[in-house]
Design an enzyme around this catalytic site. Sequence first.
Site, PDB file in Angstrom:
ATOM      1  N   ARG A 273      47.125  43.213  39.610  1.00  0.00           N
ATOM      2  CA  ARG A 273      47.503  44.291  38.674  1.00  0.00           C
ATOM      3  C   ARG A 273      47.712  43.735  37.269  1.00  0.00           C
ATOM      4  O   ARG A 273      47.364  44.367  36.275  1.00  0.00           O
ATOM      5  CB  ARG A 273      48.799  44.971  39.143  1.00  0.00           C
TER       6      ARG A 273
ATOM      7  N   SER B 123      55.810  48.203  44.917  1.00  0.00           N
ATOM      8  CA  SER B 123      55.985  46.772  44.651  1.00  0.00           C
ATOM      9  C   SER B 123      57.466  46.407  44.635  1.00  0.00           C
ATOM     10  O   SER B 123      57.898  45.431  45.267  1.00  0.00           O
ATOM     11  CB  SER B 123      55.331  46.438  43.300  1.00  0.00           C
TER      12      SER B 123
END
Length: 439
Positions: free
Chosen positions: A172, A187
């Site tokens: 990411r 996350s």
Amino acid sequence: MSPARFPQHVIAKKRDGRALDRGEIADFVRGATDGSWADYQLSAMLMAIFLRGMTAEETAALTDAMMRSGTMADLASVRLPKVDKHSTGGVGDKVSLVLAPLMAACGIAVPMVSGRGLGHTGGTLDKLESIPGFQVNLSLEEYRRQLEGIGLALIGQTEQFVPADRKLYALRDVTATSECQPLICASIMAKKLAEGIDALVLDVKFGAGALLVEKAAARELARAMVAIGRAMNKPTRAVLTAMDQPLGRTVGNGLEVAEAIVCLRGNGPADVMAVTYALGEQMLLLAGVAGTSAESRKQLEANIANGRALDKFRELVAAQKGDPRVVDDPARFLAAARHQVNLVSRSGGIVQAVDAKGVALAALRLGAGRARAEDKIDPAVGVSQLVKIGESVPPNGVLATLHANDDAALPEAKARLETAIVLGVTPAKAGALIGEVIE
Ligand code: URA
């Protein structure tokens, strides 16, 4: 594997805006964990999620699968209340470095699994690694023993612990998919729920330097994370905090460690301490260590003033094999950059804005963050002595100091920084830093 479960089919389903089922989400997470999905397939899926979003059910399934991608910590043998804090990411955000030892000094165990820099935002692990020798890769056994011993451990994801996030987080960071509500939610909550906590406080940031700029989006993220915490029986609160200008006066890994030490010595910038105390207050209340806000504030201030929080930080550094001399003499024992160049305002004026993202991009250009997943961070570089909104700068006054090792990067970083700091003639005031608490 049935043909319907080839990675490209799962990616196509999300690309076309359809909700994934639990099995498909589990495949994606397994693919990130065991390498059965290639990086380009994982990256394509991240972008599809970024563009198409996820339902609450998909986000909960993603969190659950990521949380179970490795071994979950069992901290039953740690007798103190175990409360952690996590930030959604900011610029100059060194609050964890101050708050974690402060909480330990107040009698709470802080099992903190942190991240690295993400997008333009900084990461606690990168900051800690600027301390010579500091190890963030503890085994779960070492982590548990350290928590039993000193009530404090700051570690990163490992092969054992939420490995799926380790992989996806790094992708990411370099694929422009950081600023995505369901990905941030999964996350953070996967790491926090796997680390063995009793309760959790979240710092959800909004504003130009935050991953989610709009306050409404930050509030939605906060509500989603609090709901997931509640569903897992972990009391969770979120505090919304502004991230328009950087926190404190430094941005860059070693520079932020030095500023965190100043905070622990009781001389920290007002904004860093305000966020530290706002989050610490909620942590002490959730732990049952304080009964009221006033009581918790008193404990927090006392443990900074009596030096116990600083002592805890020294214990942490020593326990994780860092050089504890950094705590007493950061200027001598943290790496220094070759060039220290002041950015000066010829005309002077009143600071109207310090664009956090612009400052972060200047620091990134100097090497304080990563452009590619495999890039090495330079712990010595960044920005210090940053002015704050509302301050007056005299003619030829300093707006900031750039710390650089790369001669070629310096002019561009300086130009970016210059654009980020806006001076004017009218009095200016930063917006409210501490927003609502979501329970
Ligand atoms: N912190 C995390 O751990 N993950 C994110 O996605 C953002 C901030």
